[in-house]
Write a protein that holds these residues in place. Structure first.
Motif, short mmCIF file in Angstrom:
data_model
loop_
_atom_site.label_atom_id
_atom_site.label_comp_id
_atom_site.label_asym_id
_atom_site.label_seq_id
_atom_site.Cartn_x
_atom_site.Cartn_y
_atom_site.Cartn_z
N LEU A 1 0.82 -1.21 0.00
CA LEU A 1 0.00 0.00 0.00
C LEU A 1 0.85 1.26 0.00
N ALA A 2 2.03 1.21 0.63
CA ALA A 2 2.93 2.36 0.57
C ALA A 2 3.42 2.57 -0.86
N ALA A 3 3.75 1.50 -1.56
CA ALA A 3 4.18 1.62 -2.95
C ALA A 3 3.04 2.13 -3.83
N ALA A 4 1.83 1.63 -3.59
CA ALA A 4 0.68 2.09 -4.38
C ALA A 4 0.40 3.57 -4.13
N LEU A 5 0.57 4.02 -2.90
CA LEU A 5 0.36 5.44 -2.58
C LEU A 5 1.37 6.31 -3.30
N LEU A 6 2.63 5.93 -3.27
CA LEU A 6 3.66 6.71 -3.95
C LEU A 6 3.46 6.71 -5.46
N ALA A 7 2.93 5.62 -6.00
CA ALA A 7 2.67 5.57 -7.43
C ALA A 7 1.50 6.46 -7.83
N THR A 8 0.61 6.75 -6.89
CA THR A 8 -0.56 7.58 -7.17
C THR A 8 -0.25 9.07 -7.11
N LEU A 9 0.72 9.46 -6.30
CA LEU A 9 0.97 10.88 -6.02
C LEU A 9 1.30 11.71 -7.26
N PRO A 10 2.17 11.28 -8.19
CA PRO A 10 2.48 12.14 -9.34
C PRO A 10 1.26 12.50 -10.17
N VAL A 11 0.41 11.53 -10.47
CA VAL A 11 -0.78 11.80 -11.27
C VAL A 11 -1.74 12.70 -10.51
N ALA A 12 -1.92 12.45 -9.22
CA ALA A 12 -2.82 13.28 -8.42
C ALA A 12 -2.32 14.72 -8.34
N ALA A 13 -1.02 14.90 -8.17
CA ALA A 13 -0.46 16.26 -8.11
C ALA A 13 -0.63 16.98 -9.43
#
Length: 294
Positions: A262-274
């Motif tokens: 879940l930590a890896a999935a969260l970090l993978a989501t951040l660039p697109v969300a930003a």
């Protein structure tokens, strides 16, 4: 002539409670939608036993950054995860794919919108037909083409097939058709050719459409999975989506490893969300932003 019937006093009496009820329902749905993301964030700071025993707990029993340390290669007690390599591959591919899509989709959209040539309608029909074909139906042909031309398991094979997409061409064509022709005619009177008119006059007016296409292209290439699955086989070319899939399937160690995943999935989501939150206002701008009004 009869006088208009006065409004019923019952409606104003219940308007405020109904409005409050509606806002409460919307807030409840919003919180329910955000709950998985909150659990994802919190679980990343849990230990493996804590995450397995209390998967829905909103507060970690013993907060720890062990999952993030392992992702970034800072942990010595567990085998490392090539997260930085996945991140670098995803960023490299997404940047080049996004740049290619913005350029080539804009050029193709302008050609279909403004240039007059034989077969233009048929060509646009093919573009629409490609949008209707499921992506999974093209996986085997795509693999065969890449393998035949020696592009399999290379960055070129990962990037080149994604540099143009039918949806982007359609978006840009629809925008360019909304641009007043008087703008282009004035440029041609001043001696500008077709490409100069497109590059210096029309393209700067297409900033809202270009930014929308940039966000969609970056999101699509960043989250792409099936194409990278059939275009590569070496771990050297793994992106975040492929690497996370291998992690979830147990290819990087046994156990549940919920905090790590879940930590890896969260970090993978951040660039697109930003990227989305920075440019979301351009999604609602008019298609004629910057054009002259008649």
């Amino acid at each position: 002539m009869s006088s208009p019937t006065p409004a019923s006093p019952v409606l104003p009496r219940f308007a405020r409670p109904l409005r409050v009820l509606g806002y409460t329902a919307v807030a409840a749905v919003g919180l329910l939608y955000l709950l998985p993301f909150v659990l994802q964030l919190v679980t990343g700071f849990k230990t493996d036993p804590d995450a397995a025993a209390h998967p829905l707990g909103l507060l970690p029993t013993t907060p720890t950054t062990a999952a993030y340390q392992r992702l970034f290669g800072l942990s010595r007690s567990a085998s490392g995860v090539p997260f930085l390599r996945w991140l670098g591959n995803s960023a490299f591919v997404a940047v080049f794919v996004t740049a290619g899509r913005v350029l080539f989709d804009a050029m193709a959209g302008y050609a279909l919108a403004r240039l007059r040539f034989r077969g233009r309608g048929v060509l646009f029909g093919f573009v629409l037909a490609v949008m209707a074909v499921p992506n999974v139906a093209l996986l085997i042909p795509r693999f065969l083409v890449l393998n035949t031309f020696g592009l399999f398991d290379t960055y070129t094979g990962m990037i080149l097939p994604l540099m143009v997409d039918a949806a982007g061409i359609f978006i840009m064509k629809q925008f360019f058709e909304s641009v007043p022709r008087e703008v282009e005619e004035a440029a041609r009177v001043d001696g500008a050719g077709v490409f100069r008119t497109f590059w210096s006059v029309v393209l700067p007016m297409a900033r809202p459409a270009l930014l929308t296409l940039t966000i969609l292209s970056f999101q699509g290439s960043w989250n792409e999975f099936t194409h990278f699955l059939v275009s590569t086989q070496s771990s050297e070319y793994e992106t975040l989506t492929v690497g996370l899939a291998r992690m979830v399937s147990g290819g990087l160690g046994g156990g549940t490893q919920y905090p790590l995943k879940l930590a890896a999935a969260l970090l993978a989501t951040l660039p697109v969300a930003a990227l989305f939150f920075c440019f979301q206002r351009y999604f609602v701008q008019g298609a004629n932003a910057g054009a002259v009004k008649e």
